[in-house]
Design a protein around this motif. Structure first.
Motif, short mmCIF file in Angstrom:
data_model
loop_
_atom_site.label_atom_id
_atom_site.label_comp_id
_atom_site.label_asym_id
_atom_site.label_seq_id
_atom_site.Cartn_x
_atom_site.Cartn_y
_atom_site.Cartn_z
N PRO A 1 -13.71 -27.86 -130.32
CA PRO A 1 -12.89 -28.63 -129.39
C PRO A 1 -11.62 -29.16 -130.08
O PRO A 1 -11.67 -29.64 -131.21
N LEU A 2 -10.51 -29.05 -129.38
CA LEU A 2 -9.20 -29.43 -129.90
C LEU A 2 -9.12 -30.92 -130.19
O LEU A 2 -9.62 -31.74 -129.43
N GLY A 3 -8.46 -31.25 -131.28
CA GLY A 3 -8.16 -32.63 -131.65
C GLY A 3 -6.76 -32.70 -132.23
O GLY A 3 -6.23 -31.70 -132.71
N VAL A 4 -6.17 -33.88 -132.21
CA VAL A 4 -4.83 -34.08 -132.77
C VAL A 4 -4.82 -33.70 -134.25
O VAL A 4 -3.82 -33.18 -134.76
N HIS A 5 -5.93 -33.90 -134.93
CA HIS A 5 -6.02 -33.58 -136.35
C HIS A 5 -5.82 -32.09 -136.65
O HIS A 5 -5.60 -31.71 -137.80
N HIS A 6 -5.86 -31.23 -135.65
CA HIS A 6 -5.64 -29.79 -135.85
C HIS A 6 -4.15 -29.42 -135.95
O HIS A 6 -3.83 -28.27 -136.26
N ALA A 7 -3.26 -30.32 -135.67
CA ALA A 7 -1.84 -30.00 -135.53
C ALA A 7 -1.23 -29.34 -136.77
O ALA A 7 -0.57 -28.30 -136.65
N ALA A 8 -1.41 -29.91 -137.94
CA ALA A 8 -0.77 -29.35 -139.15
C ALA A 8 -1.30 -27.95 -139.43
O ALA A 8 -0.52 -27.03 -139.73
N GLU A 9 -2.59 -27.78 -139.33
CA GLU A 9 -3.21 -26.47 -139.59
C GLU A 9 -2.72 -25.43 -138.57
O GLU A 9 -2.40 -24.30 -138.91
N MET A 10 -2.67 -25.82 -137.30
CA MET A 10 -2.26 -24.88 -136.26
C MET A 10 -0.76 -24.57 -136.31
O MET A 10 -0.34 -23.48 -135.90
N ALA A 11 0.04 -25.48 -136.81
CA ALA A 11 1.47 -25.19 -136.96
C ALA A 11 1.66 -23.98 -137.87
O ALA A 11 2.54 -23.14 -137.63
N GLN A 12 0.83 -23.85 -138.89
CA GLN A 12 0.90 -22.69 -139.77
C GLN A 12 0.43 -21.42 -139.06
O GLN A 12 1.03 -20.37 -139.20
N VAL A 13 -0.64 -21.52 -138.29
CA VAL A 13 -1.17 -20.37 -137.56
C VAL A 13 -0.15 -19.85 -136.55
O VAL A 13 0.00 -18.65 -136.34
N LEU A 14 0.55 -20.77 -135.90
CA LEU A 14 1.49 -20.43 -134.82
C LEU A 14 2.92 -20.28 -135.31
O LEU A 14 3.86 -20.24 -134.50
N ALA A 15 3.12 -20.15 -136.62
CA ALA A 15 4.46 -20.13 -137.21
C ALA A 15 5.22 -18.82 -137.01
O ALA A 15 6.42 -18.79 -137.18
N GLY A 16 4.57 -17.76 -136.63
CA GLY A 16 5.26 -16.48 -136.46
C GLY A 16 6.22 -16.50 -135.28
O GLY A 16 6.30 -17.46 -134.52
N THR A 17 6.98 -15.43 -135.15
CA THR A 17 7.92 -15.35 -134.03
C THR A 17 7.48 -14.33 -132.97
O THR A 17 7.80 -14.49 -131.80
N ALA A 18 6.74 -13.32 -133.36
CA ALA A 18 6.36 -12.24 -132.43
C ALA A 18 5.47 -12.75 -131.30
O ALA A 18 5.56 -12.25 -130.18
#
Length: 174
Positions: free
Chosen positions: A19-36
Protein backbone atom coordinates in the motif's frame (compact mmCIF):
# COMPACT_ATOMS: atom_id res chain seq x y z
CA UNK A 1 -17.97 0.66 2.63
CA UNK A 2 -15.55 3.63 2.73
CA UNK A 3 -14.09 2.54 6.05
CA UNK A 4 -13.61 -1.05 4.95
CA UNK A 5 -12.09 -0.71 1.48
CA UNK A 6 -8.41 0.09 1.93
CA UNK A 7 -5.35 -1.11 0.09
CA UNK A 8 -3.83 -4.17 1.72
CA UNK A 9 -0.59 -6.02 1.14
CA UNK A 10 -0.92 -8.31 -1.90
CA UNK A 11 1.67 -10.91 -2.88
CA UNK A 12 2.26 -12.98 -5.99
CA UNK A 13 4.95 -15.55 -6.71
CA UNK A 14 7.53 -12.83 -7.41
CA UNK A 15 5.95 -9.47 -6.57
CA UNK A 16 4.67 -7.64 -3.52
CA UNK A 17 2.08 -4.89 -3.86
CA UNK A 18 2.64 -2.61 -0.90
CA UNK A 19 0.00 0.00 0.00
CA UNK A 20 1.21 3.46 -1.01
CA UNK A 21 2.63 5.83 1.58
CA UNK A 22 4.25 9.27 1.43
CA UNK A 23 7.49 7.59 2.50
CA UNK A 24 7.68 5.96 -0.97
CA UNK A 25 8.21 9.31 -2.74
CA UNK A 26 12.04 9.45 -2.90
CA UNK A 27 12.35 5.82 -3.99
CA UNK A 28 9.61 6.16 -6.62
CA UNK A 29 11.10 9.37 -8.02
CA UNK A 30 14.06 7.24 -9.12
CA UNK A 31 11.82 4.52 -10.59
CA UNK A 32 9.79 7.10 -12.53
CA UNK A 33 12.81 9.17 -13.64
CA UNK A 34 12.84 7.99 -17.27
CA UNK A 35 11.29 9.90 -20.13
CA UNK A 36 9.88 7.13 -22.36
CA UNK A 37 7.12 6.17 -19.91
CA UNK A 38 5.56 9.64 -20.33
CA UNK A 39 5.22 9.30 -24.10
CA UNK A 40 1.68 7.95 -23.72
CA UNK A 41 0.62 8.98 -20.22
CA UNK A 42 1.76 12.58 -20.51
CA UNK A 43 3.64 14.70 -18.04
CA UNK A 44 7.24 14.34 -17.04
CA UNK A 45 9.30 12.64 -14.40
CA UNK A 46 8.23 13.95 -10.98
CA UNK A 47 10.59 15.04 -8.25
CA UNK A 48 10.46 13.41 -4.82
CA UNK A 49 8.78 16.56 -3.51
CA UNK A 50 6.04 16.44 -6.17
CA UNK A 51 5.48 12.75 -5.48
CA UNK A 52 5.29 13.35 -1.71
CA UNK A 53 2.52 15.92 -2.25
CA UNK A 54 0.71 13.63 -4.72
CA UNK A 55 1.00 10.63 -2.40
CA UNK A 56 -0.27 12.69 0.56
CA UNK A 57 -3.41 13.50 -1.46
CA UNK A 58 -3.83 9.94 -2.71
CA UNK A 59 -3.47 8.35 0.72
CA UNK A 60 -6.50 10.32 1.92
CA UNK A 61 -8.25 7.42 0.26
CA UNK A 62 -11.52 8.98 -0.92
CA UNK A 63 -12.83 11.73 -3.14
CA UNK A 64 -14.31 14.82 -1.46
CA UNK A 65 -17.85 13.57 -2.16
CA UNK A 66 -16.89 10.13 -0.77
CA UNK A 67 -18.25 8.36 -3.86
CA UNK A 68 -14.86 7.00 -4.87
CA UNK A 69 -12.12 5.18 -3.04
CA UNK A 70 -8.55 5.58 -4.26
CA UNK A 71 -6.39 2.49 -3.88
CA UNK A 72 -2.69 2.65 -4.69
CA UNK A 73 0.12 0.15 -4.39
CA UNK A 74 3.86 0.23 -5.00
CA UNK A 75 5.06 -2.81 -6.96
CA UNK A 76 8.10 -4.42 -5.36
CA UNK A 77 10.28 -7.12 -6.85
CA UNK A 78 12.92 -8.64 -4.58
CA UNK A 79 12.37 -5.74 -2.17
CA UNK A 80 12.98 -3.05 -4.82
CA UNK A 81 10.28 -0.67 -6.07
CA UNK A 82 9.66 -1.07 -9.80
CA UNK A 83 6.35 0.74 -10.39
CA UNK A 84 2.80 1.12 -9.17
CA UNK A 85 -0.78 0.01 -9.74
CA UNK A 86 -3.90 1.87 -8.77
CA UNK A 87 -7.68 1.59 -8.78
CA UNK A 88 -10.41 4.20 -8.49
CA UNK A 89 -13.43 2.38 -7.12
CA UNK A 90 -17.01 3.68 -7.36
CA UNK A 91 -18.57 2.89 -4.00
CA UNK A 92 -22.16 3.02 -5.20
CA UNK A 93 -21.44 1.38 -8.54
CA UNK A 94 -19.74 -1.64 -9.89
CA UNK A 95 -16.79 0.04 -11.61
CA UNK A 96 -13.10 0.08 -10.75
CA UNK A 97 -10.91 2.05 -13.13
CA UNK A 98 -7.40 0.61 -13.00
CA UNK A 99 -3.96 1.77 -14.12
CA UNK A 100 -0.36 0.58 -13.99
CA UNK A 101 3.07 2.08 -14.55
CA UNK A 102 6.36 0.19 -14.45
CA UNK A 103 9.68 2.02 -14.58
CA UNK A 104 11.59 1.80 -17.85
CA UNK A 105 14.36 -0.37 -16.44
CA UNK A 106 11.83 -2.99 -15.32
CA UNK A 107 9.56 -3.22 -18.35
CA UNK A 108 9.15 -6.16 -20.70
CA UNK A 109 9.19 -8.90 -18.05
CA UNK A 110 5.48 -9.22 -17.30
CA UNK A 111 5.54 -7.29 -14.02
CA UNK A 112 2.72 -4.93 -15.04
CA UNK A 113 0.48 -7.83 -16.03
CA UNK A 114 1.27 -9.80 -12.88
CA UNK A 115 0.72 -6.81 -10.59
CA UNK A 116 -2.45 -5.63 -12.35
CA UNK A 117 -3.88 -9.17 -12.36
CA UNK A 118 -3.23 -9.51 -8.60
CA UNK A 119 -4.84 -6.12 -7.94
CA UNK A 120 -7.93 -6.99 -10.02
CA UNK A 121 -8.31 -10.34 -8.24
CA UNK A 122 -8.08 -8.54 -4.89
CA UNK A 123 -10.68 -5.95 -6.01
CA UNK A 124 -13.09 -8.68 -7.08
CA UNK A 125 -12.75 -10.38 -3.68
CA UNK A 126 -13.09 -7.18 -1.65
CA UNK A 127 -15.76 -5.26 -3.63
CA UNK A 128 -17.80 -7.64 -5.79
CA UNK A 129 -19.19 -7.41 -8.37
CA UNK A 130 -16.47 -5.36 -9.99
CA UNK A 131 -16.52 -4.10 -13.57
CA UNK A 132 -12.95 -3.25 -14.54
CA UNK A 133 -12.11 -0.37 -16.87
CA UNK A 134 -8.87 1.26 -18.01
CA UNK A 135 -7.85 4.23 -20.16
CA UNK A 136 -5.01 3.56 -22.60
CA UNK A 137 -3.43 5.69 -25.32
CA UNK A 138 -4.22 4.02 -28.67
CA UNK A 139 -0.50 3.72 -29.55
CA UNK A 140 0.56 2.29 -26.18
CA UNK A 141 0.81 -1.32 -27.33
CA UNK A 142 2.51 -2.69 -24.19
CA UNK A 143 -0.24 -1.27 -21.98
CA UNK A 144 -2.89 -2.60 -24.38
CA UNK A 145 -1.30 -6.05 -24.00
CA UNK A 146 -1.61 -5.80 -20.21
CA UNK A 147 -5.28 -4.84 -20.59
CA UNK A 148 -5.92 -7.80 -22.89
CA UNK A 149 -4.23 -10.09 -20.36
CA UNK A 150 -6.71 -8.78 -17.78
CA UNK A 151 -9.62 -9.68 -20.05
CA UNK A 152 -10.33 -6.09 -21.09
CA UNK A 153 -11.29 -5.08 -24.62
CA UNK A 154 -11.11 -1.69 -26.34
CA UNK A 155 -14.44 0.11 -26.72
CA UNK A 156 -13.46 2.54 -29.49
CA UNK A 157 -14.47 5.45 -27.21
CA UNK A 158 -11.82 8.10 -26.53
CA UNK A 159 -11.80 10.27 -23.42
CA UNK A 160 -10.86 13.96 -23.26
CA UNK A 161 -7.16 13.04 -23.06
CA UNK A 162 -7.34 10.96 -26.25
CA UNK A 163 -7.08 7.68 -24.37
CA UNK A 164 -9.26 4.77 -25.40
CA UNK A 165 -11.62 3.28 -22.86
CA UNK A 166 -11.18 -0.44 -22.22
CA UNK A 167 -13.57 -2.61 -20.22
CA UNK A 168 -14.33 -6.17 -19.18
CA UNK A 169 -15.32 -8.26 -22.16
CA UNK A 170 -17.56 -10.26 -19.82
CA UNK A 171 -18.20 -8.23 -16.65
CA UNK A 172 -19.12 -10.16 -13.52
CA UNK A 173 -22.80 -10.56 -12.75
CA UNK A 174 -24.51 -9.75 -9.48
Amino acid sequence: MTGTLRAELITTDRLTLEPLGVHHAAEMAQVLAGTAIYRYIGGQAPTAEILAARYAAQTVGTSADRREVWLNWIIREQGRSIGFVQATVELEGPTSDVAWVVGEAFQGRGAATEAARAMVAWLRRRHPPVRITASIHPENLPSAAVARNLGLTPTGRLDADGEEQWEDSTPPTT
